[in-house]
Design an enzyme around this catalytic site. Structure first.
Site, short mmCIF file in Angstrom:
data_model
loop_
_atom_site.label_atom_id
_atom_site.label_comp_id
_atom_site.label_asym_id
_atom_site.label_seq_id
_atom_site.Cartn_x
_atom_site.Cartn_y
_atom_site.Cartn_z
N CYS A 132 43.82 -12.76 12.79
CA CYS A 132 42.88 -11.64 12.79
C CYS A 132 43.11 -10.73 11.60
CB CYS A 132 42.99 -10.85 14.09
SG CYS A 132 44.64 -10.15 14.38
N GLU A 134 54.51 -17.47 24.81
CA GLU A 134 53.91 -16.14 24.76
C GLU A 134 54.92 -15.13 25.32
OE1 GLU A 134 52.07 -12.87 24.38
OE2 GLU A 134 50.99 -14.63 23.65
#
Length: 454
Positions: free
Chosen positions: A410, A333
């Protein structure tokens, strides 16, 4: 035909586009109309004619479609957050399934099964986080609301039905106390005023509550008394102040300090115990996210000796929720606070680094480095931002050659684009499962399972 501005046409709405607009046709050319439902017959005013299509506005609904319902929010139109509040949830789910089907067929050029969307457990009051801009109403009083579509004009909203009632009530009370203390609302035009946003977060299972004031400055007037009042009245676990003095539309600044409480709240997601402040990414609909993560875990089909790589891992929740099924987890990340949170979670769970480790790197760079090191994960999970994966990440994934790839997305359009690239480079998309994390809005998530073709 050539559309003419302000001409009025009687049209039937055939379907919804992926941005939530109704789609009608006049002499073979598309007209996109917000606030309409499939099956509506309406008088439509053309407000923006283009060469081969147009945008319209409803003048009058002549015959409502079978899925149209009464809108139960007075600002749903100008606010734009609940773009589908005027249709039944059954109609919404059918539309969202089509959004994903169309993306994979039309943009991805893929013949892959897209299952019916998995609906959310609750349609209202499901958000565990909200970031409310603070402004001034027509009477000069502080107010909160949401930015109108394609603008930074605040639409006041006393009771947003997507967020818990305490958040709406706290926003109103905070505005009153801020005004009494002499605080001013931030103005983007002049870069003046103090209070930019109210950030609220709730631990869905724990019930813990967080409030953060985002300021164009360092402190609030009468800060201690104001925060103590809000903490007592609303049972707040912690209150923070975030300093953002930059001329930007980015909500949070880099520096956050704790006024009251521990500075974080705790919760669980898919069985993983978490602590979070304001900088960590966390799915805003906890029960629906647990459905999403459960589907990703099922698609991963991990085996006890597997090495799992979790790219764009955020706080590490997806990977950690799958760790009981495999031997080793590595998460990647780019947000430092999220990585530190993931490491802290792993430490609280008693997991050594050789069992669960997290790196703060860009996903593409990390994936390329891992591939160069000769690491070969058995399963890779990716959960990229709306822009999807960059090609460096996809190339590194192919080079590492995992048995299974699970993509959580998404944005069905970028997921379909990336899926097409992967199918041209040794992978096959087996199945797509849409999941509704954002009822009454046009947004829909999906999970895609890929297998490597030898």
């Amino acid at each position: 035909m050539a559309f003419i501005k302000n001409q009025i046409l009687t049209l039937e709405i055939e379907s919804l586009s992926s941005d939530g607009n109704g789609v009608a046709h006049s002499e073979g050319q598309a007209v996109f109309v917000p606030g309409t439902a499939p099956g509506d017959t309406a008088e439509i005013r053309i407000v923006k004619p283009m060469k081969t299509y147009a945008f319209g506005r409803v003048e009058k609904i002549l015959t409502p479609g079978p899925g149209r319902i009464a809108t139960d929010c007075p600002v749903a139109g100008p606010c734009g957050g609940c773009g589908l509040r005027h249709i039944s949830y059954e109609t919404e789910c059918a539309a969202k399934t089509r959004f994903v089907q169309d993306a994979f067929a039309r943009l991805g050029k893929l013949d892959v099964p897209v299952l019916p969307v998995l609906g959310a457990p609750a349609l209202d009051r499901y958000r565990n986080k909200v970031q409310l801009p603070v402004g001034t109403d027509e009477n000069g009083h502080l107010t909160t609301g949401f930015f109108a579509g394609r603008s930074h004009r605040i639409v006041s909203c006393a009771d947003c039905k997507l967020q818990p009632e305490w958040m709406n009530q706290l926003a109103a009370r905070a505005c009153t106390l801020l005004e009494q203390a002499g605080a001013t609302a931030y103005s983007e035009e002049g870069h003046t005023g103090l209070v930019r946003h109210l950030f609220m977060r709730q631990g869905w299972h724990s019930g813990q509550r967080l409030l953060c004031f985002v300021l164009n400055g360092k402190t609030l007037p009468q800060e201690s008394a104001l925060c103590q009042t809000l903490q007592q009245e609303f049972g707040l676990t912690t209150i923070l102040v975030n300093e953002n003095t930059a001329q930007t539309n980015v909500i949070l600044g880099a520096h956050t300090r704790t006024v009251l409480g521990p500075g974080t709240i705790e919760d669980t997601l898919a069985g993983v115990a978490l602590r979070m402040g304001v900088h960590e990414f966390y799915q805003v609909n906890t029960p629906a996210a647990e459905i999403l993560y459960g589907k990703a875990r099922a698609y991963a089909a991990l085996q006890p000796d597997d090495f799992l790589l979790d790219l764009y891992c955020g706080m590490g929740t997806i990977g950690l929720s799958m760790l009981p099924d495999c031997r080793r987890l590595l998460g990647v990340e780019i947000v430092p606070q999220a990585v530190e949170g993931a490491k802290a979670t792993a430490a609280r769970l008693g997991l050594p680094a050789e069992k669960a480790d997290f790196r703060c790197q860009d996903a593409g760079a990390a994936a390329a480095q891992l591939a160069a090191e000769g690491l070969h994960p058995d399963v890779i999970v990716v959960d990229p931002p709306r822009k999807g994966c960059d090609e460096a990440t996809l190339q590194a994934i192919v080079q590492m050659a995992p048995r299974t790839l699970v993509m959580v997305s998404c944005n069905a359009a970028t997921a379909a684009r990336d899926a097409r690239w992967l199918t041209e480079h040794s992978y096959r998309a087996l199945e797509v499962q849409p999941v509704d994390l954002f009822p009454r809005t046009r947004h829909v998530e999906c999970v895609v399972k890929f297998i490597r073709q030898c």
